[in-house]
Design an enzyme around this catalytic site. Sequence first.
Site: not given
Ligand code: S3P
Length: 461
Positions: A33-34, A38, A104, A132, A176, A328, A355
């Site tokens: 997902k991350s 991006r 988020g 959030r 974060s 997570d 979260k």
């Molecule tokens: C993420 C960072 C994390 C994670 C989220 C994905 C990202 O959040 O919990 O699911 O892709 O940068 P935080 O940056 O709030 O810790």
Amino acid sequence: MAAGLMTTAEEVFGLTATRSGALRGRVRAPGDKSISHRALILGALATGATEIRGLLEGDDVRRTAAAMAAFGAGVERLGEGHWRIEGQGGLTEPDDVVDCGNSGTGVRLIMGAAAGYDMVSLFTGDRSLRGRPMMRILKPLGLMGASWRSRAGGRLPLALQGGALKTIAYQPPEPSAQVKSAVLLAGLNADNGIEVFEAEATRDHTERMLRGFGASLDVVEEGAGRRIILPPGQKLTGVPVHVPGDPSSAAFPLVAALIIPGSEVTVEGLLLNPSRIGLLDTLGEMGADLSVSNIRDEGGETTGDVTARYSALVGVEVPPGRAPSMIDEYPILAVAAAFASGRTVMRGIGELRVKESDRIALTAAGLAACGVTVEEEPAGLIVEGCGHNGKVAGGASVTTHGDHRIAMSHLVLGMAAQAPISVDEPGMIATSFPTFVAMMRGLGADLAGETGPATGEDGDA
Ligand code: S3P
């Protein structure tokens, strides 16, 4: 809730997991997902075409794809997980509100990217995202010269006015990756570059991918943290991106295999970036029978096939410093801990309270409802294991507050507990793992019911 906005009885969906026979098989985890978010955002900021393979087609990422189209990029789906982004070398003003749904990561990274352009953009999300904290990115963006109007406390919906940005050196108060990434993306348009220092290293996909798109940046390890220096004048160029399997999603079938007698499950093509695999380290310390094979390099990331076999787990104390590399995964770790002998202590996880839901509270409540002894701390969770002989009572209906990972964790719990466990709002699972139900059924899990849509608004109390 106002008349006309009510959900009808027929629209209330639920899923129930029942004690299942051994899980067996080989599966491919959905795209990370991350990295998916991006790839879309950097593709839009770059000049030229970015072809993405293995993109996660969950609701969160689809929202980011739609947002990039709204900000002026060409966005085309060529096939399953295969997308093409035609970047315009920057973003242009969307003519409507950008709705990031439950994500988020999506909204925070996009706001960072948008802050460097002279335009107004309006952002909102579902009921979870609207609650959030956004000050964590609005503060550094404000220091750089962007301005905004929001609901109280920096909550969505909000309007962001971007423009010429000043260079800052920023240290996020919380560990974060989202804040770090938002500041770096804004820094692409700051007058003299940007510097971010993180006291605890978090996932480094933005840094790696910026380099992949042609940026040059310095990353200096400093103790447990990192200093990232992005000089001015970066030019991003579209590149092919291969998205590896998401370790945060793979955690569900892997833990299910560890706690269901006789199971053996292999998840192929998993991202093994050290900033993401704290759960595998922790499960290993708990005595999990995990093996990694076929380790290879895929598009600048290490990947491998991970096999999990049913194991006699023991409780452990998780080092708090490991939290960013498995942030997570705590809800599903708590499920593994429920089937271990002895107690598992998880501390330094206060971030879980902000979260998609308050994951400390909901994990504690869900496990307690299923007969597990749990202690909740302001920034911690302690689980008394019931032993590895399937002695977790289960038999509960779990309220997920629309949190996909709370839903999947309790469904895995139900696959190994004495009595079935149901979850509400299972449609939200599609935000990160749209193939979860089919994949788990394919491995042999007993999952009954329908998921329904991922609206993020059902079940409002
Ligand atoms: C993420 C960072 C994390 C994670 C989220 C994905 C990202 O959040 O919990 O699911 O892709 O940068 P935080 O940056 O709030 O810790």
